[in-house]
Design a protein around this motif. Structure first.
Motif, short mmCIF file in Angstrom:
data_model
loop_
_atom_site.label_atom_id
_atom_site.label_comp_id
_atom_site.label_asym_id
_atom_site.label_seq_id
_atom_site.Cartn_x
_atom_site.Cartn_y
_atom_site.Cartn_z
N CYS A 1 0.90 -1.06 0.01
CA CYS A 1 0.01 -0.01 0.05
C CYS A 1 0.68 1.16 -0.16
CB CYS A 1 -1.01 0.10 1.20
SG CYS A 1 0.00 0.41 2.72
N GLY A 2 2.02 1.21 0.20
CA GLY A 2 2.89 2.42 0.13
C GLY A 2 2.91 3.23 1.42
N ASN A 3 2.42 2.77 2.39
CA ASN A 3 2.30 3.33 3.85
C ASN A 3 3.67 3.04 4.55
OD1 ASN A 3 -0.09 4.61 3.18
ND2 ASN A 3 -1.47 2.98 4.61
N ASN A 4 3.86 3.75 5.55
CA ASN A 4 4.89 3.62 6.46
C ASN A 4 4.87 2.57 7.43
OD1 ASN A 4 5.90 6.93 5.87
ND2 ASN A 4 7.11 5.07 5.25
N TYR A 5 5.64 1.72 7.85
CA TYR A 5 5.61 0.79 8.97
C TYR A 5 7.13 0.70 9.69
CZ TYR A 5 7.42 -3.11 6.02
OH TYR A 5 8.24 -3.94 5.48
N LYS A 6 6.87 0.24 10.98
CA LYS A 6 8.10 0.11 11.56
C LYS A 6 7.87 -0.84 12.56
CE LYS A 6 7.20 4.09 14.52
NZ LYS A 6 7.41 5.50 15.04
N PHE A 7 9.04 -1.07 13.54
CA PHE A 7 8.98 -2.36 14.36
C PHE A 7 9.05 -2.15 15.89
CE2 PHE A 7 11.57 -2.81 10.49
CZ PHE A 7 10.69 -3.84 9.93
N ILE A 8 8.54 -2.89 16.68
CA ILE A 8 8.88 -2.76 18.30
C ILE A 8 9.69 -3.96 18.62
CG2 ILE A 8 6.38 -1.89 18.39
CD1 ILE A 8 5.55 -4.79 19.66
N SER A 9 10.29 -3.59 19.55
CA SER A 9 11.51 -4.46 20.20
C SER A 9 11.09 -5.74 20.35
CB SER A 9 11.94 -3.89 21.43
OG SER A 9 12.96 -4.63 21.94
#
Ligand SMILES: [Zn+2]
Ligand SMILES: [Zn+2]
Ligand SMILES: [Zn+2]
Length: 552
Positions: A473-481
């Protein structure tokens, strides 16, 4: 048997003798919408995962909420809502039978405070919604007694599970759909009691298996072929699951196999006279989906312990009820939402321990209230038949809350997860749509190809500050520890897509909750299945008897 045409979608649906008996007993007209449209309307009132940062309307403190800041009613932090320093009865409205009751109910609903999220007895779960007794869960929606689970929908009694859908009593599972009592099961669907396995479908009691379908109590099988322990290890060295290409290879081979093996028309066990899918310990249940425990009920979804109830979505332990959403431990309710430990109440929302209440919002421990106003028993009993007459005239009696009362646009609600629509389709059906669903775009600070490939290098310092662009979808995502530690522990590839896309792909793996008739590929008898018509030629769909003869 009456054949009716749904006033919303034009689909034909049946109203049989048992339906008529039920509707007459509880005193509602026969429905004008089909069961699917009725469920869609209820699901429009449930938002699991569209979350907003907004101030609490009571204290002004910033909170996470399922309600957009522009909803008309006040939204309070959960602890503020549950405090004893207020009583929703102070928002009461005087009943005026000269105007439609539902209009007055809308007025009450627009001014009574709601809780920001539906989280109970949970710790460190502020980004999850609809949690109960959960600890340390991030973006898990419909989360009961879990610990350390991340990214999921209907994950219950589980630990250390990431990215799952309809998973119960499991540990260390990843990308599983409709799995139960499993441990370190990855990329699997419709499995029970499987351990250390990858890419299974419809397996039970299997250990160290890869890409298998319909196996029972097997170990060291790859694509349904027995291998030695050494061959198994060799396969994993050649196709490590930390490489996305290996996962695609395994799942494609499994899918080919699935088309050759008998496909179960419906999943379930310990049932008598049931239709639907994922039904357990039930009898006389029709057109029900994801129901555990129940009798003499119809058109129910993701619920359990039902007795003589119709049109129930996300409700455990309800009896003699109709048109409910997310209500529990209750009896004789009609058209209620989030009403618990209650009885003999109608068109009420977010109430606890009410009895004989009509059109109430946010009440606790009350009896004989209408539009949050206290009446005597005699007054209440005189007014209720007049309200029902008023609602019968306006066509509201027997339906769930009308679409215009939902605080959610179609694409904020779970209706769009179970029955995805495009914006134009949703609007054509009379639903609202939001173009400003919270998301971020254009903030990416690295490319997926630059992330570590070796799981030994998955460390917080390498990954926590990374912002990626979802390849779908092109949206941003990130991670948690905790997620990073999970990928490292299981030696998984880091996902290339954001949570929303991963979630929707899992949702799409389940069949729609609509029944079709199909001729059993073995005996030819007509059986009911959730496989859509266009897939009837792709799979060898077996009736329950033939399936049991061949598989177990
Ligand atoms: Zn319909
Ligand atoms: Zn995405
Ligand atoms: Zn058959």
């Amino acid at each position: 048997m009456d054949k009716r045409k749904c006033k919303k979608c034009d689909t034909e649906f049946n109203v049989d003798e048992n339906d008529h008996i039920f509707y007459e007993r509880i005193g509602v007209p026969t429905p004008t919408f089909c069961p699917v449209c009725r469920n869609q309307q209820r699901m429009l009132f449930r938002n699991f995962k569209t979350l907003y940062k907004r101030p609490s309307s009571k204290s002004g403190k910033m909170i996470i909420s399922m309600y957009n800041p522009d909803v008309p009613f006040p939204v309070w932090d959960i602890s503020e809502w549950w405090a004893d320093d207020w009583d929703a009865i102070s928002y009461a409205i005087d009943l005026d039978l000269s105007i439609p009751f539902i209009k007055q109910l809308g007025e009450l609903s627009d001014k009574t405070p709601r809780y920001s999220m539906m989280n109970t007895k949970s710790n460190n779960c502020e980004y999850s919604n609809m949690t109960y007794g959960a600890n340390n869960c991030y973006l898990v929606f419909g989360c009961v007694e879990n610990e350390n689970c991340d990214y999921g929908h209907i994950v219950w009694y589980s630990r250390d599970c990431t990215d799952n859908l309809y998973v119960r009593k499991s540990e260390l599972c990843y990308e599983c759909v409709d799995c139960l009592e499993s441990n370190k099961l990855l990329y699997s669907q419709e499995c029970e009691s499987c351990v250390d396995s990858i890419g299974l479908y419809d397996c039970r009691g299997c250990v160290n298996c890869i890409g298998c379908v319909g196996l029972r109590q097997q170990s060291y099988n790859i694509f349904n072929k027995q291998v030695s322990k050494e061959e198994y290890q060799e396969f994993l060295t050649k196709h490590p699951i930390s490489d996305e290409a290996s996962v695609i290879y395994i799942l494609n081979k499994k899918e080919e196999l699935r088309k050759k093996m008998p496909a179960r028309a419906m999943f379930g066990s310990h049932n008598e006279n049931v239709s639907g899918d994922h039904i357990y310990n039930a009898h006389n249940i029709e057109q029900c989906f994801d129901v555990k425990g129940g009798e003499n009920s119809r058109y129910c979804y993701t619920s359990g312990n039902l007795i003589e109830s119709y049109d129930i979505s996300f409700n455990p332990d309800v009896q003699y009820s109709y048109q409910l959403l997310a209500s529990m431990r209750s009896t004789n309710l009609i058209s209620c939402h989030l009403v618990t430990d209650s009885s003999y109440s109608y068109f009420s929302d977010a109430c606890i321990n009410i009895k004989n209440c009509f059109g109430c919002c946010g009440l606790r421990n009350k009896e004989y209230c209408i539009l949050n106003k206290q009446y005597t028993k005699a007054e209440y009993e005189k007014l209720v038949p007049q309200i029902i007459e008023n609602m019968n005239k306006s066509g509201d009696w027997g339906n769930f809350f009308p679409v215009w009362m939902s605080p959610f646009a179609y694409n904020e609600s779970i209706a769009n997860e179970y029955m995805p629509l495009k914006k134009e389709e949703a609007i054509a059906l009379g639903f609202r749509w939001r173009d400003d669903i919270p998301h971020t775009k254009g903030q990416e600070n690295c490319e997926y190809k630059d992330l570590p490939k070796n799981s030994e290098e998955y460390k917080d310092e390498n990954l926590l500050n990374k912002i990626l662009k979802c390849e779908s979808c092109g949206n941003n995502y990130k991670f948690i520890s905790r997620e990073i530690a999970f990928y490292k522990r299981i030696k998984l590839a880091i996902p290339t897509k954001c949570f929303n896309c991963r979630h929707q792909e899992r949702m799409n793996k389940r069949n729609p909750r609509i029944l079709n008739e199909v001729n059993c590929a073995s005996c030819g008898n007509i059986t009911k299945t959730t496989y859509p018509k266009e897939k009837h030629n792709q799979y060898r769909i077996y009736c329950e008897d033939c399936y049991k003869k061949e598989i177990n």
